[in-house]
Write an enzyme that holds these catalytic residues in place. Structure first.
Site, PDB file in Angstrom:
ATOM      1  CG  LEU A  53      -1.975  -1.241   1.278  1.00 34.91           C
ATOM      2  CD1 LEU A  53      -2.654  -0.915   2.569  1.00 34.91           C
ATOM      3  CD2 LEU A  53      -2.802  -0.935   0.135  1.00 34.91           C
ATOM      4  N   GLY A  56       6.489   4.031   4.734  1.00 32.43           N
ATOM      5  CA  GLY A  56       6.658   5.127   5.742  1.00 32.43           C
ATOM      6  C   GLY A  56       7.871   5.288   6.191  1.00 32.43           C
ATOM      7  CG  ASP A 169       3.056  14.208  12.150  1.00 34.36           C
ATOM      8  OD1 ASP A 169       3.240  15.290  11.448  1.00 34.36           O
ATOM      9  OD2 ASP A 169       3.549  13.017  11.503  1.00 34.36           O
TER      10      ASP A 169
END
Length: 914
Positions: A53, A56, A169
């Site tokens: 997907l 990160g 964040d």
């Protein structure tokens, strides 16, 4: 000889056999080497790893499918060998924080697997992608959709802050969308637990969304920092750009420190005030999350006050821990991973304290999570299947002990005895319900109207009945707070007895209406398959003698909806959930009838709920699960076919152009293309252009801005009848190839206005303006040319006379508002003052003579003078009918006197050259 041949053949066969053996051994070794890494990453427990997907900062994210149930999850794979110890501690902190938070708009953590090299986090799988990609694809959002997203974001953030957790964040990249376009807050890698009365020090986050105090490296309140980030996200939702943006990082940080930003005019005024209050440099003046909830734009049209999360210190019931041996080691390990509890001995001392404190609150929150969702070993067959070809299969992190092994003492000093969370305001909904202990289960109802938007039908009726019964007697199953201690059995029995007594009183009160109740039941069964809950309620109220018991009906519907894991908020009480077997076991037909009613309510949510929501005042709340059929059509395989039949297309616009030749249309298009800034065009055919419009740096930069690509074709009108001598009608077709639809529409409107502003239309407007001449007296100071007042008077009179009777003679001064032609100047007027070539920089102050004073009546239809001349076509000059007047498309009465005469001088110069 034969023996020699046999020896040669034998040697050849032996060599061939040796070569075959070498080749087969090489092929076997290559197959083994090539299949080893694939087998390592093929299974993670019962989940089969599939496509990637994304990637990160800490690892790779893949999809995983359960080999038995087919349930999909997102598996975050962290390489422990490549990451430092500090980064691994952040990953462990993220795991502990995500176990503390379970909310409908927060991404869920199901389980954790690991082996010697990798760490596997099994997360909730959502199919909508990132909110960032949604903004780039769609552009700025309408106020209604932006408010829906914003409400869901602050709802999840309020829940985190109630648990003393600050995200730190928040940005559109960390906000995911599910299949229903609901927000899921993800990536708690930067999150931190902020104890009451303390401040945070670590500067983290993204510079575009970080608050000034974080950038300056000062101590800050994490809650106020999250509010700033939410304000920037709201700005991006409404504007499609960022308030602070720069290619240079240093300049960007300086802009954030100053906090000066521009809000476009199309943003509503009430939202502008909210943005100014959230994106405030001074943390003391900055809105808190409670202030954001109370803002009129956030609350919408609802009058009820928004319900905020209570702090966990007022909710979680803590107990006295007898000794260090009674502390759960798994919970203690998770608390050690949190940044604020690094000192293990100090943590143990606080847990053994008889007083209620933050450490005990977090401990019992994690302990309750462990009780509800114990981490147990996977099935042996599934584990063996995944580990058959893997030397180091991932193993599930399991609990080292059971919670029942560790006894607890009395309630801690200062702990809430009866947590308001259980009995209080969340009783009407399941906003913070447990969302299923296993990824193979569907989440139990989680949607809740945070802002009081009313539901319809039996759900609202049921909620009203629960309020009438009393808050202490009935609690929603989904709203029962899962972080508090289990309900005492005596309290549960007392509540059950209270509910049974209430039901008996209601049945005895309605015993006299048994026959009418039967008729009402039959009628409801007949109309269940074709009507909604709202229609049933209206039909029941319209017939006063046919009574249907709303309590049984609504309660049954809620029970069935909660059993089927519906997305609607269930309002049945905890007691009703425990006694549903007795309701269903009294009679078999009742169960089938209730299922039919449930199917009529919930069977087709796409259409019948959409109809029910049309009349509501606030249908854009974060909990409305209405599905727009247009969006579903666009997502389907047959979207193009269905959209051509039912959905209006917005990517093609046709503009008819009359009275212009093909070359003139091309010339006007090219002229318009060249005049628009940042627009480039290329010729791709004889009558076809490729146009590309790229926006430059705006107030928020080009983060969310997208250009427009379109084709412009000039085609003859297919429905015209060409007549000799007439100009054919053309159609200019604009086809959008890529880019936002709204910006494409605005560009097409601008170009169509230029194309349809033909010469004949300008002439018609000038004629209409000439008939509306307003009388005014011009002074010498207002005249900026050599023309006198007498010229203006005669000009006005002759303009009216020309429209009334073209053959009638006019004054000797001038018949043209822009000044006489050179041929007119040669004709004597019989006055003392004869016209000469006018001078632009000289004002004519000559007095009006007697001959021209006869034209002083400005209201007369016509006027004649002693020195008149014939207004022939050979000598007259009519700028309103001439092609030379194309330079001005505005009516004459819109020009100021000075500008009108100065324009006349330019026409004089052109006439003199002719």
């Amino acid at each position: 000889m034969f023996e020699a041949l046999k020896e040669v053949l034998g040697e050849i066969n032996s060599k061939l056999a040796a070569v075959n053996n070498e080749l087969s051994s090489k092929i076997m070794s290559e197959n083994i080497v090539s299949t080893r890494p694939v087998a390592q990453a093929q299974y993670c427990g019962p989940y089969k790893l599939e496509k990637t997907l994304g990637k990160g900062q800490t690892g790779l994210v893949k999809t995983g499918t359960h080999c038995i149930t087919g349930r999909k999850v997102a598996i975050k794979i962290v390489n422990k060998e490549k990451l430092s110890e500090s980064v691994l501690q952040k990953v462990e902190r993220e795991i502990a924080i995500m176990k503390l938070i379970e909310h409908p708009h927060v991404l869920h953590l199901y389980d954790v697997y690991e082996n010697k090299k990798y760490l596997y986090l099994l997360l909730e799988h959502v199919s909508g992608g990132e909110l960032f990609d949604y903004l780039v694809r769609k552009g700025r959002l309408m106020s209604k959709e932006a408010r829906k997203f914003f409400r869901q974001i602050i709802s999840a953030l309020d829940f985190c802050h109630a648990h003393n957790i600050c995200h730190r964040d928040l940005k559109p990249e960390n906000l995911l969308l599910d299949e229903r376009n609901n927000i899921k807050v993800a990536d708690f890698g930067m999150a931190s637990l902020q104890v009451e009365g303390s401040m945070l020090e670590t500067s983290c986050g993204s510079p575009h969304y970080a608050c000034p105090e974080v950038i300056r490296g000062e101590k800050y309140d994490g809650r106020k920092a999250d509010v700033w980030s939410c304000g920037v996200i709201l700005y991006a939702l409404l504007v499609g750009a960022l308030p602070f943006d720069d290619d240079n990082l240093r300049n960007l940080l300086e802009k954030v420190k100053r906090g000066v930003f521009h809000i476009p005019h199309f943003v509503p005024a009430d939202v502008q005030s909210l943005l100014r209050a959230m994106i405030e440099v001074d943390p003391g003046k900055r809105y808190s999350l409670a202030d954001v909830f109370k803002h009129p734009w956030v609350s919408g049209t609802t009058k009820a006050d928004p319900e905020l999360e209570l702090p966990m210190s007022q909710v979680v019931q803590t107990h006295v821990i007898p000794g260090e041996d009674s502390i759960d080691p798994d919970v203690l390990r998770h608390m050690n991973c949190l940044g604020c509890f690094k000192d293990k001995q100090k943590l143990i001392n606080e847990l053994l304290s008889p007083k209620h404190n933050t450490e005990k609150m977090v401990y019992f929150l994690l302990l309750d999570r462990k009780r509800r969702r114990p981490a147990q070993e996977d099935d042996t067959e599934i584990v063996l299947r995944g580990a058959a070809q893997n030397n180091d299969p991932p193993k599930k992190r399991t609990d080292s002990s059971r919670t029942s092994r560790y006894p607890m003492g009395s309630i801690a000093d200062g702990s809430p005895i009866n947590p308001r969370k259980t009995y209080g305001r969340n009783q009407k909904s399941g906003r913070h319900s447990s969302l299923g202990g296993s990824p193979t289960e569907s989440p139990r109802s989680s949607t809740r109207d945070l802002f009081g938007s009313s539901s319809s039908g039996s759900y609202s009726a049921r909620a009203g009945e629960d309020r009438d019964r009393g808050r202490s007697a009935s609690r929603s199953t989904n709203s029962y707070h899962y972080y508090t201690q289990p309900v005492d059995p005596q309290t549960l029995a007392e509540a059950a007895r209270h509910v049974r007594d209430a039901q008996e009183r209601r049945e005895s009160r309605d015993s006299g209406r048994g026959s009418s109740r039967k008729e009402s039941k039959d009628r409801s069964d007949k109309s269940a398959s074709s009507s909604s809950c709202k229609n049933d309620a209206s039909s029941t109220s319209s017939v006063p003698h046919k009574y249907s018991p709303p309590s049984v009906m609504s309660e049954s519907v809620v029970v069935s909806s909660s059993t089927m894991n519906s997305t609607n908020s269930s309002t049945n009480s905890l007691i009703a959930g425990n006694s549903q077997t007795s309701i269903g076991s009294t009679s078999g037909p009742w169960r089938s009838k209730l299922n039919n009613i449930k199917n009529s309510f919930l069977g087709t949510p796409r259409f019948h709920r959409r109809k029910m929501s049309n009349g509501t005042a606030e249908s854009d709340s974060e909990d409305s699960q209405m599905i727009d059929t247009t969006d579903l059509v666009k997502k389907s395989w047959f979207g193009s076919l269905a959209s051509s039949m039912s959905v209006e297309r917005d990517d093609t616009h046709c503009v008819p152009v009359q009275g212009k030749t093909l070359n003139s249309i091309k010339a006007e298009l090219i002229r318009a293309f060249l005049q628009i800034h940042e627009l480039s065009h290329s010729v791709v055919g004889q009558n076809c252009f490729r146009v590309e419009y790229k926006r430059g740096p705006t107030v928020g930069g080009s983060v969310f801005s997208r250009g427009i690509k379109m084709n412009v074709d000039i085609i003859p009108s297919p429905q015209q009848v060409v007549i000799a001598g007439e100009t054919p009608t053309y159609v200019v077709q604009f086809v959008l190839l890529a880019g936002p639809v709204r910006r494409f529409k605005r560009l097409v409107e601008h170009l169509s206005a230029i194309l349809q502003n033909s010469t004949q239309q300008r002439a018609d407007r000038q004629q209409q303006a000439a008939l509306m001449v307003r009388p005014r007296r011009l002074s010498d100071s207002s005249v900026g040319s050599a023309c006198s007042d007498s010229e203006s008077n005669a000009s006005s009179i002759n303009m009216i006379a020309r429209h009334s009777d073209k053959t009638e003679t006019t004054s000797a001064t001038s018949s043209d508002p822009y000044g006489p032609s050179p041929s007119m100047r040669s004709v004597g007027s019989g006055t003392a003052n004869s016209y000469k070539s006018p001078t632009p920089h000289r004002r004519n102050t000559t007095a009006v003579t007697a001959s021209s004073s006869s034209a002083s009546n400005r209201y007369g239809p016509s006027s004649s003078s002693s020195g008149s001349y014939s207004n022939n076509a050979d000598y007259s000059y009519h700028p309103e009918y001439s092609q030379r007047s194309n330079g001005s498309s505005a009516p004459k009465n819109q020009y100021s006197p000075g500008s009108q005469r100065s324009f006349a001088f330019s026409m004089f110069n052109k006439a003199d050259k002719v």
